[in-house]
Design a protein around this motif. Structure first.
Motif, PDB file in Angstrom:
ATOM      1  N   HIS A   1      -5.984   4.659   2.959  1.00 52.84           N
ATOM      2  CA  HIS A   1      -5.812   5.224   1.581  1.00 52.84           C
ATOM      3  C   HIS A   1      -7.468   5.448   1.019  1.00 52.84           C
ATOM      4  O   HIS A   1      -7.341   6.340   0.352  1.00 52.84           O
ATOM      5  CB  HIS A   1      -5.228   4.095   0.761  1.00 52.84           C
TER       6      HIS A   1
ATOM      7  N   HIS B   1      -2.411   0.681  -5.641  1.00 54.19           N
ATOM      8  CA  HIS B   1      -1.263   0.547  -6.436  1.00 54.19           C
ATOM      9  C   HIS B   1      -0.029  -0.337  -5.630  1.00 54.19           C
ATOM     10  O   HIS B   1       0.669  -1.163  -6.338  1.00 54.19           O
ATOM     11  CB  HIS B   1      -0.867   1.619  -7.003  1.00 54.19           C
TER      12      HIS B   1
ATOM     13  N   HIS C   1      -6.731   8.384  -2.822  1.00 59.59           N
ATOM     14  CA  HIS C   1      -7.148   7.423  -3.884  1.00 59.59           C
ATOM     15  C   HIS C   1      -7.904   7.909  -4.698  1.00 59.59           C
ATOM     16  O   HIS C   1      -7.493   7.507  -6.143  1.00 59.59           O
ATOM     17  CB  HIS C   1      -8.159   6.782  -3.007  1.00 59.59           C
TER      18      HIS C   1
ATOM     19  N   ASP D   1      -0.017   4.465  -2.001  1.00 63.24           N
ATOM     20  CA  ASP D   1       0.062   4.514  -3.493  1.00 63.24           C
ATOM     21  C   ASP D   1       1.431   5.274  -3.707  1.00 63.24           C
ATOM     22  O   ASP D   1       1.524   6.219  -4.626  1.00 63.24           O
ATOM     23  CB  ASP D   1      -1.271   5.325  -4.370  1.00 63.24           C
TER      24      ASP D   1
ATOM     25  N   HIS E   1      -7.574  11.131  -5.991  1.00 69.89           N
ATOM     26  CA  HIS E   1      -6.635  12.154  -6.509  1.00 69.89           C
ATOM     27  C   HIS E   1      -7.418  13.644  -6.578  1.00 69.89           C
ATOM     28  O   HIS E   1      -7.003  14.359  -7.268  1.00 69.89           O
ATOM     29  CB  HIS E   1      -6.052  11.873  -8.014  1.00 69.89           C
TER      30      HIS E   1
ATOM     31  N   HIS F   1       2.752   7.909  -6.645  1.00 65.45           N
ATOM     32  CA  HIS F   1       2.780   7.339  -7.670  1.00 65.45           C
ATOM     33  C   HIS F   1       4.039   7.472  -8.588  1.00 65.45           C
ATOM     34  O   HIS F   1       4.186   7.698  -9.941  1.00 65.45           O
ATOM     35  CB  HIS F   1       1.487   7.580  -8.773  1.00 65.45           C
TER      36      HIS F   1
ATOM     37  N   ASP G   1      -0.506   9.199  -2.585  1.00 60.47           N
ATOM     38  CA  ASP G   1      -0.751   9.107  -4.227  1.00 60.47           C
ATOM     39  C   ASP G   1       0.264   9.829  -4.906  1.00 60.47           C
ATOM     40  O   ASP G   1       0.190  10.546  -5.875  1.00 60.47           O
ATOM     41  CB  ASP G   1      -2.124   9.825  -4.576  1.00 60.47           C
TER      42      ASP G   1
HETATM   43 ZN    ZN Z   1      -3.653   6.764  -6.500  1.00 60.55          ZN
END
Ligand code: ZN
Length: 242
Positions: free
Chosen positions: A115, A63, A149, A36, A151, A10, A8
């Motif tokens: 994930h 994502h 996933h 992600d 967070h 991002h 994650d």
């Molecule tokens: Zn995420």
């Protein structure tokens, strides 16, 4: 073997750089990414290149999947949707091809990486309670499953008698015959009220896990989000860790 397990990200290069440095200092032997890599942040291509070029084994996140058109956008809230559309246009063909090749699960040395959940991993369900944890435990053949996933870092433990609980501490032994689901939190967009980047350090010999938190320059990441024309809310939440 010490595994640094993180995800994650991002599109947040500042947070990614800080955790990679922390892993080095912590003596990690191997790194595994929970997906992600892109979405929300302003530097998705840079994050893909950093993870890819370091040869880090990576599973696909929702994502990542949406940015290459594999998960429909109606799954996402308006902020996420806007960021995914922006991300799709911001990453190059090479980066898209890498995201497309990512597997949904990785089997490690006594552990599994996914994930969202082992239960229908392509439907991207969340493990937030004991019921959703049980659906994942039912499909887990190793001792520990590492996930991202939501967070939010959390460790679920399933005892031999089938009972499930979440642990009060985020540093814990992962000893069989019990089984574990470890959410290591998010590198690039933490949502547990602590803005510091989050990842897990798993010692496969000692069978312990530690969730580590790392400060990074979130102001720089915020500025890039605003400059890119992404929703301001995505910048604000980095500061709040929500
Ligand atoms: Zn995420």
């Amino acid at each position: 073997m010490r595994y640094a397990i993180f995800g994650d990200i991002h599109g947040n290069t500042e947070a990614l750089g800080a955790v990679l440095l922390d892993m080095e200092r912590a003596g990690a032997d191997r790194r595994i990414c929970l997906g992600d890599v892109v979405g929300y942040g302003a530097e998705p291509g840079e994050c893909v290149r950093t993870v890819r070029d370091a040869g880090i084994e990576t599973v696909q996140g929702n994502h990542d999947s949406a940015a290459i058109g594999e998960t429909p956008l109606d799954y996402f809230n308006p902020y996420a949707k806007k960021a995914i559309e922006w991300t799709s246009g911001a990453i190059g063909a090479d980066e898209s091809a890498w995201l497309r090749r990512l597997p949904l699960t990785i089997e490690g040395d006594g552990f599994t990486v996914v994930h969202s959940s082992l239960s229908r991993p392509r439907e991207w369900g969340y493990i937030l309670d004991w019921a959703s944890a049980r659906r994942c435990f039912d499909l887990l053949s190793s001792t520990a499953c590492f996930i991202g996933h939501s967070h939010v870092p959390i460790i679920f433990k399933k005892e031999e008698d089938g009972s499930i609980a979440d642990l009060p501490e985020l540093s814990a032994p992962l000893a069989p015959p019990a089984r574990y689901i470890v959410n290591v939190g998010s590198v690039g967009q933490p949502r547990d009220g602590d803005p510091r980047a989050s990842y897990g350090l798993f010692d496969s010999g000692g069978r312990t896990v530690e969730i580590r938190r790392v400060e990074y320059d979130y102001r720089s990441a915020q500025r890039k989000i605003i400059d890119a024309g992404l929703p301001e809310f995505l910048a604000m939440r980095l500061e709040a860790g929500r």
